[in-house]
Design a protein around this motif. Structure first.
Motif, PDB file in Angstrom:
ATOM      1  N   PRO A  82       0.921  -1.375  -0.075  1.00 45.20           N
ATOM      2  CA  PRO A  82       0.048   0.067  -0.078  1.00 45.20           C
ATOM      3  C   PRO A  82       0.772   1.332   0.053  1.00 45.20           C
ATOM      4  O   PRO A  82       1.861   1.293   0.503  1.00 45.20           O
ATOM      5  N   THR A  83       0.222   2.393  -0.528  1.00 44.15           N
ATOM      6  CA  THR A  83       0.780   3.515  -0.556  1.00 44.15           C
ATOM      7  C   THR A  83      -0.271   4.590  -0.661  1.00 44.15           C
ATOM      8  O   THR A  83      -1.448   4.500  -0.500  1.00 44.15           O
ATOM      9  N   VAL A  84       0.233   5.790  -0.333  1.00 48.49           N
ATOM     10  CA  VAL A  84      -0.797   6.905  -0.292  1.00 48.49           C
ATOM     11  C   VAL A  84      -0.718   7.946  -1.535  1.00 48.49           C
ATOM     12  O   VAL A  84       0.503   8.289  -1.752  1.00 48.49           O
ATOM     13  N   CYS A  85      -1.849   8.220  -2.436  1.00 44.80           N
ATOM     14  CA  CYS A  85      -1.873   8.990  -3.505  1.00 44.80           C
ATOM     15  C   CYS A  85      -3.177   9.979  -3.580  1.00 44.80           C
ATOM     16  O   CYS A  85      -4.026   9.691  -2.794  1.00 44.80           O
ATOM     17  N   LEU A 109      -0.510  11.324  -9.855  1.00 46.68           N
ATOM     18  CA  LEU A 109       0.533  10.552 -10.228  1.00 46.68           C
ATOM     19  C   LEU A 109       1.817  11.103  -9.597  1.00 46.68           C
ATOM     20  O   LEU A 109       3.097  10.541  -9.570  1.00 46.68           O
ATOM     21  N   VAL A 110       1.618  12.272  -8.742  1.00 48.55           N
ATOM     22  CA  VAL A 110       2.849  12.620  -7.884  1.00 48.55           C
ATOM     23  C   VAL A 110       2.855  11.651  -6.601  1.00 48.55           C
ATOM     24  O   VAL A 110       2.000  11.458  -5.680  1.00 48.55           O
ATOM     25  N   PRO A 111       4.126  11.104  -6.599  1.00 45.22           N
ATOM     26  CA  PRO A 111       4.458  10.272  -5.311  1.00 45.22           C
ATOM     27  C   PRO A 111       4.400  11.054  -4.235  1.00 45.22           C
ATOM     28  O   PRO A 111       5.196  12.174  -4.160  1.00 45.22           O
ATOM     29  N   LEU A 112       3.980  10.647  -2.974  1.00 46.33           N
ATOM     30  CA  LEU A 112       3.812  11.434  -1.552  1.00 46.33           C
ATOM     31  C   LEU A 112       4.668  10.726  -0.692  1.00 46.33           C
ATOM     32  O   LEU A 112       4.866   9.301  -0.691  1.00 46.33           O
ATOM     33  N   TYR A 113       5.323  11.452  -0.160  1.00 45.48           N
ATOM     34  CA  TYR A 113       6.045  10.716   1.157  1.00 45.48           C
ATOM     35  C   TYR A 113       5.187  10.704   2.285  1.00 45.48           C
ATOM     36  O   TYR A 113       5.324  11.515   3.313  1.00 45.48           O
ATOM     37  N   VAL A 114       4.450   9.731   2.501  1.00 45.39           N
ATOM     38  CA  VAL A 114       3.541   9.276   3.409  1.00 45.39           C
ATOM     39  C   VAL A 114       3.449   7.925   4.264  1.00 45.39           C
ATOM     40  O   VAL A 114       3.478   7.276   3.325  1.00 45.39           O
ATOM     41  N   ASP A 115       3.762   7.538   5.190  1.00 47.43           N
ATOM     42  CA  ASP A 115       3.741   6.320   5.777  1.00 47.43           C
ATOM     43  C   ASP A 115       2.239   6.031   5.802  1.00 47.43           C
ATOM     44  O   ASP A 115       1.405   6.432   6.585  1.00 47.43           O
ATOM     45  N   GLU A 177      -0.411  15.888  15.265  1.00 47.74           N
ATOM     46  CA  GLU A 177       0.062  15.341  16.411  1.00 47.74           C
ATOM     47  C   GLU A 177       0.788  13.954  15.864  1.00 47.74           C
ATOM     48  O   GLU A 177       2.137  13.548  16.398  1.00 47.74           O
ATOM     49  N   ILE A 178       0.213  13.398  15.233  1.00 47.29           N
ATOM     50  CA  ILE A 178       0.752  12.191  14.710  1.00 47.29           C
ATOM     51  C   ILE A 178       1.904  12.213  13.562  1.00 47.29           C
ATOM     52  O   ILE A 178       2.886  11.435  13.657  1.00 47.29           O
ATOM     53  N   MET A 179       1.703  13.204  12.549  1.00 43.88           N
ATOM     54  CA  MET A 179       2.620  13.198  11.633  1.00 43.88           C
ATOM     55  C   MET A 179       3.396  14.442  11.568  1.00 43.88           C
ATOM     56  O   MET A 179       4.241  14.744  10.460  1.00 43.88           O
ATOM     57  N   LYS A 180       3.716  15.194  12.643  1.00 45.75           N
ATOM     58  CA  LYS A 180       4.462  16.294  12.569  1.00 45.75           C
ATOM     59  C   LYS A 180       5.887  15.925  12.577  1.00 45.75           C
ATOM     60  O   LYS A 180       6.793  16.762  12.062  1.00 45.75           O
ATOM     61  N   ALA A 181       6.500  14.772  13.030  1.00 40.12           N
ATOM     62  CA  ALA A 181       7.838  14.346  12.732  1.00 40.12           C
ATOM     63  C   ALA A 181       8.093  14.210  11.371  1.00 40.12           C
ATOM     64  O   ALA A 181       9.242  14.632  10.931  1.00 40.12           O
ATOM     65  N   ASN A 182       7.189  13.754  10.502  1.00 40.45           N
ATOM     66  CA  ASN A 182       7.391  13.437   8.910  1.00 40.45           C
ATOM     67  C   ASN A 182       6.093  14.144   8.425  1.00 40.45           C
ATOM     68  O   ASN A 182       5.267  13.302   8.178  1.00 40.45           O
ATOM     69  N   PRO A 183       5.871  15.324   8.090  1.00 42.95           N
ATOM     70  CA  PRO A 183       4.747  15.825   7.608  1.00 42.95           C
ATOM     71  C   PRO A 183       4.451  15.323   6.055  1.00 42.95           C
ATOM     72  O   PRO A 183       5.665  15.194   5.387  1.00 42.95           O
ATOM     73  N   PRO A 184       3.193  15.005   5.655  1.00 40.83           N
ATOM     74  CA  PRO A 184       3.265  14.716   4.114  1.00 40.83           C
ATOM     75  C   PRO A 184       3.682  15.730   3.057  1.00 40.83           C
ATOM     76  O   PRO A 184       3.278  16.943   3.282  1.00 40.83           O
ATOM     77  N   VAL A 185       4.510  15.254   2.389  1.00 41.89           N
ATOM     78  CA  VAL A 185       5.100  16.052   1.185  1.00 41.89           C
ATOM     79  C   VAL A 185       5.182  15.163   0.014  1.00 41.89           C
ATOM     80  O   VAL A 185       5.400  14.140  -0.046  1.00 41.89           O
ATOM     81  N   PRO A 186       5.346  15.787  -0.983  1.00 41.93           N
ATOM     82  CA  PRO A 186       5.744  14.900  -2.304  1.00 41.93           C
ATOM     83  C   PRO A 186       7.159  14.537  -2.202  1.00 41.93           C
ATOM     84  O   PRO A 186       8.003  15.244  -1.639  1.00 41.93           O
ATOM     85  N   GLY A 308       8.515   7.066  -3.800  1.00 37.04           N
ATOM     86  CA  GLY A 308       7.429   7.359  -2.683  1.00 37.04           C
ATOM     87  C   GLY A 308       8.143   7.202  -1.356  1.00 37.04           C
ATOM     88  O   GLY A 308       9.243   7.353  -1.174  1.00 37.04           O
ATOM     89  N   PHE A 309       7.255   6.899  -0.474  1.00 43.02           N
ATOM     90  CA  PHE A 309       7.705   6.886   1.056  1.00 43.02           C
ATOM     91  C   PHE A 309       8.753   5.620   1.251  1.00 43.02           C
ATOM     92  O   PHE A 309       9.628   5.962   2.141  1.00 43.02           O
TER      93      PHE A 309
END
Length: 352
Positions: A82-85, A109-115, A177-186, A308-309
């Protein structure tokens, strides 16, 4: 076959075809031989060796498994990790030359850096547990202090390109609070999505969800995932000294060694993976019967490019997790089936 070639271990690469492609290590194929699966023997043969690792790709060897297992990992990597798009695009304003539908497709189609582990699959209404929201706002304007003779759009205009770096994460609920260490970005901030000129602008809201590559290719975590079998070159007889260099030129550089003094030909097994198996040597009648090209049946050379991530070294463990979950499902289904059969038999015996 010639000495050195083992049809149980090798796949023959002949001038016009490939032979001995099917595995034979299963019960009943050879008389008086037990090839039932054995965990201890499997552990002895199994090996995973990383040959090259970079930020975006990995090459590793998977040794001691059947082609069906190697191919299962390849297919899982492509379609079931799984990934996030971006899935939904709400267009408030788009005066660029790219129509809304094409723009939305490019954004997806932009890959996102999201866990993906932080998210659930979308099932019904979007919530902070299954949807990540981005804003995309960009307006092109002229630079007031641009040089008179400038022709470069970067000098003439502000925001002349809409880039993936323009995507701005809008936290929802507990996401900050959950994602502030690794905020979602492309994963790549320099992807060009559109080009603008003064007076043009885009204003959109984007919803990203968790998905699988088998539903849409944009969810695939890899740019490519492939494997090939390890090449093997088997010398059947001595190469005449006056033909040594010509024989060497039929293979990838570094695979065949020629002694400078005696002109004796040998194969550098450590460089065999570089061979492209072009079969050029088979074109020359003077080398007929001198060599047999083959591939090692259970030695797979994997090449995976991450997008991606996931860092590339994490992709195989993620594929193994998916396979283990599939095996767990089959095991539970088999247990349930056996239980149902036993219940039916008990009922039949009671009726008798």
């Amino acid at each position: 076959m010639s000495q050195g070639f083992d049809p149980r271990k090798h796949v023959a690469v002949n001038p016009e075809r490939v032979s001995y492609t099917s595995s034979t290590d299963y019960p009943g194929h050879f008389a008086d031989e037990d090839h039932s699966w054995n965990l201890a023997e499997f552990k002895k043969r199994l090996a995973v060796r990383v040959e090259r690792l970079s930020n975006r790709s990995i090459e590793f060897d998977l040794v001691g498994v059947d082609a069906s297992i190697a191919n299962a990992f390849r297919r899982i990597l492509l379609a079931e990790v799984p990934t996030v798009c971006i899935e939904r695009v709400y267009v408030h304003n788009n005066t660029s030359i790219i129509v809304d539908e094409v723009f939305a497709h490019r954004l997806g189609l932009v890959p996102l850096y999201v866990d993906p582990a932080f998210m659930e699959y979308l099932d019904g209404q979007p919530t902070d547990h299954n949807t990540i929201v981005f804003k995309l706002c960009a307006k092109c304007e002229r630079r007031r202090n641009a040089p008179r003779d400038a022709k470069d759009p970067a000098q003439l205009y502000i925001n002349h390109e809409v880039l993936s770096s323009h995507l701005e994460w809008v936290p929802q609920g507990e996401q900050f609070e959950i994602m502030k260490a690794n905020p979602p970005v492309p994963s790549n901030p320099n992807i060009v999505l559109a080009k603008l000129r003064p007076g043009q602008e885009v204003d959109m809201e984007l919803h990203a969800v968790k998905g699988l590559g088998k539903d849409h290719a944009k969810f695939s975590p890899v740019a490519t995932a492939s494997y090939r079998l390890l090449p093997k070159i088997i010398l059947k007889k001595k190469i005449p000294p006056h033909l040594a260099e010509k024989f060497q030129s039929c293979f990838t550089q570094g695979v065949i060694k020629v002694d400078p003094r005696t002109k004796q030909v040998s194969v550098d097994e450590s460089q065999a993976r570089r061979e492209t198996m072009s079969r050029e040597v088979y074109r020359h009648p003077e080398f007929e019967g001198c060599v047999q090209l083959a591939r090692v049946r259970d030695h797979f050379l994997f090449n995976i490019e991450s997008e991606g991530f996931y860092p590339p070294e994490r992709l195989l463990p993620e594929a193994i997790k998916v396979m283990r979950s599939k095996i767990r499902t089959i095991r539970e289904a088999a247990k349930s089936l056996l239980h149902d059969i036993s219940v039916v038999e008990d009922v039949d015996m009671a009726e008798e």
